[in-house]
Design a protein around this motif. Structure first.
Motif, PDB file in Angstrom:
ATOM      1  N   ASN A 145       0.828  -1.322  -0.050  1.00 55.62           N
ATOM      2  CA  ASN A 145      -0.053  -0.012   0.099  1.00 55.62           C
ATOM      3  C   ASN A 145       0.973   1.196  -0.096  1.00 55.62           C
ATOM      4  OD1 ASN A 145      -1.825   2.042   0.628  1.00 55.62           O
ATOM      5  ND2 ASN A 145      -2.814   0.982   2.117  1.00 55.62           N
ATOM      6  N   PRO A 146       0.992   2.108  -1.109  1.00 54.05           N
ATOM      7  CA  PRO A 146       1.751   3.243  -1.197  1.00 54.05           C
ATOM      8  C   PRO A 146       1.352   4.342  -0.162  1.00 54.05           C
ATOM      9  CG  PRO A 146       0.492   3.248  -3.129  1.00 54.05           C
ATOM     10  CD  PRO A 146       0.165   1.708  -2.241  1.00 54.05           C
ATOM     11  N   ASN A 147      -0.050   4.147   0.298  1.00 56.92           N
ATOM     12  CA  ASN A 147      -0.442   5.265   1.426  1.00 56.92           C
ATOM     13  C   ASN A 147      -1.009   4.736   2.488  1.00 56.92           C
ATOM     14  OD1 ASN A 147       0.080   7.573  -0.266  1.00 56.92           O
ATOM     15  ND2 ASN A 147      -1.524   6.570  -1.740  1.00 56.92           N
ATOM     16  N   PRO A 148      -0.026   4.112   3.546  1.00 55.45           N
ATOM     17  CA  PRO A 148      -0.707   3.386   4.304  1.00 55.45           C
ATOM     18  C   PRO A 148      -1.390   4.242   5.501  1.00 55.45           C
ATOM     19  CG  PRO A 148       1.550   2.964   4.457  1.00 55.45           C
ATOM     20  CD  PRO A 148       1.529   4.213   3.325  1.00 55.45           C
ATOM     21  N   PRO A 149      -2.621   3.945   5.874  1.00 57.27           N
ATOM     22  CA  PRO A 149      -3.283   4.494   6.765  1.00 57.27           C
ATOM     23  C   PRO A 149      -3.223   4.908   8.213  1.00 57.27           C
ATOM     24  CG  PRO A 149      -4.335   2.375   6.576  1.00 57.27           C
ATOM     25  CD  PRO A 149      -3.081   2.589   5.813  1.00 57.27           C
ATOM     26  N   LEU A 150      -3.624   5.949   8.655  1.00 56.09           N
ATOM     27  CA  LEU A 150      -3.409   6.073   9.985  1.00 56.09           C
ATOM     28  C   LEU A 150      -4.425   5.350  10.810  1.00 56.09           C
ATOM     29  CD1 LEU A 150      -3.107  10.203  10.458  1.00 56.09           C
ATOM     30  CD2 LEU A 150      -1.026   8.217  10.939  1.00 56.09           C
ATOM     31  N   GLU A 151      -4.016   4.740  11.792  1.00 51.03           N
ATOM     32  CA  GLU A 151      -4.779   3.679  12.535  1.00 51.03           C
ATOM     33  C   GLU A 151      -5.063   4.342  14.067  1.00 51.03           C
ATOM     34  OE1 GLU A 151      -4.799  -0.523  11.698  1.00 51.03           O
ATOM     35  OE2 GLU A 151      -3.168  -0.035  10.684  1.00 51.03           O
ATOM     36  N   VAL A 152      -6.002   4.381  14.587  1.00 51.76           N
ATOM     37  CA  VAL A 152      -6.516   4.990  15.959  1.00 51.76           C
ATOM     38  C   VAL A 152      -6.785   3.946  16.983  1.00 51.76           C
ATOM     39  CG1 VAL A 152      -7.716   6.593  17.170  1.00 51.76           C
ATOM     40  CG2 VAL A 152      -7.061   7.106  14.987  1.00 51.76           C
ATOM     41  N   PHE A 153      -6.150   3.755  18.027  1.00 51.63           N
ATOM     42  CA  PHE A 153      -6.574   2.867  19.176  1.00 51.63           C
ATOM     43  C   PHE A 153      -6.338   3.391  20.477  1.00 51.63           C
ATOM     44  CE2 PHE A 153      -3.730   1.085  15.816  1.00 51.63           C
ATOM     45  CZ  PHE A 153      -4.330  -0.060  15.590  1.00 51.63           C
ATOM     46  N   PRO A 154      -8.099   3.594  20.956  1.00 50.28           N
ATOM     47  CA  PRO A 154      -8.247   4.142  22.063  1.00 50.28           C
ATOM     48  C   PRO A 154      -8.059   3.325  23.389  1.00 50.28           C
ATOM     49  CG  PRO A 154     -10.212   3.408  20.931  1.00 50.28           C
ATOM     50  CD  PRO A 154      -9.145   3.109  20.096  1.00 50.28           C
ATOM     51  N   VAL A 155      -7.719   4.238  24.302  1.00 53.31           N
ATOM     52  CA  VAL A 155      -7.127   3.679  25.705  1.00 53.31           C
ATOM     53  C   VAL A 155      -8.369   3.753  26.611  1.00 53.31           C
ATOM     54  CG1 VAL A 155      -5.477   3.867  27.559  1.00 53.31           C
ATOM     55  CG2 VAL A 155      -4.754   4.330  25.128  1.00 53.31           C
ATOM     56  N   ARG A 156      -8.750   2.730  27.305  1.00 55.02           N
ATOM     57  CA  ARG A 156      -9.941   2.732  27.978  1.00 55.02           C
ATOM     58  C   ARG A 156      -9.359   3.268  29.769  1.00 55.02           C
ATOM     59  NH1 ARG A 156     -10.955  -3.139  28.041  1.00 55.02           N
ATOM     60  NH2 ARG A 156     -11.188  -2.848  30.266  1.00 55.02           N
ATOM     61  N   PHE A 157      -8.215   3.214  29.913  1.00 48.04           N
ATOM     62  CA  PHE A 157      -7.762   3.495  31.404  1.00 48.04           C
ATOM     63  C   PHE A 157      -7.358   4.958  31.107  1.00 48.04           C
ATOM     64  CE2 PHE A 157      -6.998  -0.946  30.606  1.00 48.04           C
ATOM     65  CZ  PHE A 157      -7.735  -1.777  31.594  1.00 48.04           C
ATOM     66  N   ARG A 158      -7.856   5.605  32.112  1.00 46.73           N
ATOM     67  CA  ARG A 158      -7.372   7.090  32.157  1.00 46.73           C
ATOM     68  C   ARG A 158      -6.604   7.428  33.557  1.00 46.73           C
ATOM     69  NH1 ARG A 158      -9.961   6.804  27.908  1.00 46.73           N
ATOM     70  NH2 ARG A 158     -10.566   8.634  26.712  1.00 46.73           N
ATOM     71  N   PHE A 159      -5.241   7.367  33.378  1.00 47.99           N
ATOM     72  CA  PHE A 159      -4.510   7.914  34.430  1.00 47.99           C
ATOM     73  C   PHE A 159      -3.008   8.541  34.098  1.00 47.99           C
ATOM     74  CE2 PHE A 159      -3.928   3.324  33.381  1.00 47.99           C
ATOM     75  CZ  PHE A 159      -2.412   3.361  33.383  1.00 47.99           C
ATOM     76  N   PRO A 160      -2.575   9.238  34.733  1.00 48.14           N
ATOM     77  CA  PRO A 160      -1.193   9.900  34.149  1.00 48.14           C
ATOM     78  C   PRO A 160      -0.110   8.972  34.015  1.00 48.14           C
ATOM     79  CG  PRO A 160      -2.245  11.271  36.288  1.00 48.14           C
ATOM     80  CD  PRO A 160      -3.083   9.920  36.114  1.00 48.14           C
ATOM     81  N   VAL A 161       0.494   9.075  32.878  1.00 46.25           N
ATOM     82  CA  VAL A 161       1.676   8.412  32.342  1.00 46.25           C
ATOM     83  C   VAL A 161       2.954   9.063  31.958  1.00 46.25           C
ATOM     84  CG1 VAL A 161       0.221   6.382  31.902  1.00 46.25           C
ATOM     85  CG2 VAL A 161       1.073   7.795  30.048  1.00 46.25           C
ATOM     86  N   ARG A 162       3.931   8.404  32.050  1.00 42.77           N
ATOM     87  CA  ARG A 162       5.106   9.375  31.622  1.00 42.77           C
ATOM     88  C   ARG A 162       5.936   8.503  30.481  1.00 42.77           C
ATOM     89  NH1 ARG A 162      10.042  12.456  33.787  1.00 42.77           N
ATOM     90  NH2 ARG A 162      11.210  12.649  31.994  1.00 42.77           N
TER      91      ARG A 162
END
Length: 130
Positions: free
Chosen positions: A91-108
């Motif tokens: 595929n000469p134009n690979p798509p952006l894929e989005v993966f949501p995160v269910r857990f919401r907490f501060p990370v570094r």
């Protein structure tokens, strides 16, 4: 800090600049991985990823992967995404894929690990935690 990162390299065949990360051939986690230091604590809502096809070679891409996160106060990684990227080797134009995160907490820190790959190995063209 990410290891095995290819950044702003001149493509010897076309002479153009390219930005992407390739794992070593035929490697999966724990060798096929990278770490991302966000620089401060942040709540991650999703990851936006574009798989690689390795330029004109079209010989590789990440299939199954996992993403883990941790904050600066703990050594424990929390797995937040297990999924599969599209096979974009031809595929000469690979798509952006989005993966949501269910857990919401501060990370570094973020750890991306290749669990399986297409062709000769894994890699990514684009990776952003949002």
């Amino acid at each position: 800090q990410a290891f095995n990162v290819v950044k702003d390299q001149n493509d010897s065949r076309t002479g153009t600049k390219a930005n992407y990360w390739l794992a070593n051939d035929n490697t999966i986690a724990p060798v096929g991985r990278f770490f991302y230091d966000i620089g401060c604590s942040k709540i991650i809502r999703k990851f936006v990823i574009k798989n690689t096809h390795n330029a004109y070679y079209n010989d590789r891409g990440t299939a199954n992967f996992s993403i883990s996160v941790r904050n600066a106060q703990t050594e424990q990684w929390k797995n937040v995404v297990n999924n599969t990227l599209q096979d974009v080797r031809h595929n000469p134009n690979p798509p952006l894929e989005v993966f949501p995160v269910r857990f919401r907490f501060p990370v570094r820190f973020v750890r991306f690990m290749i669990e399986s790959f297409y062709g000769t190995g894994g890699g990514l063209q684009f990776f952003v935690p949002i």
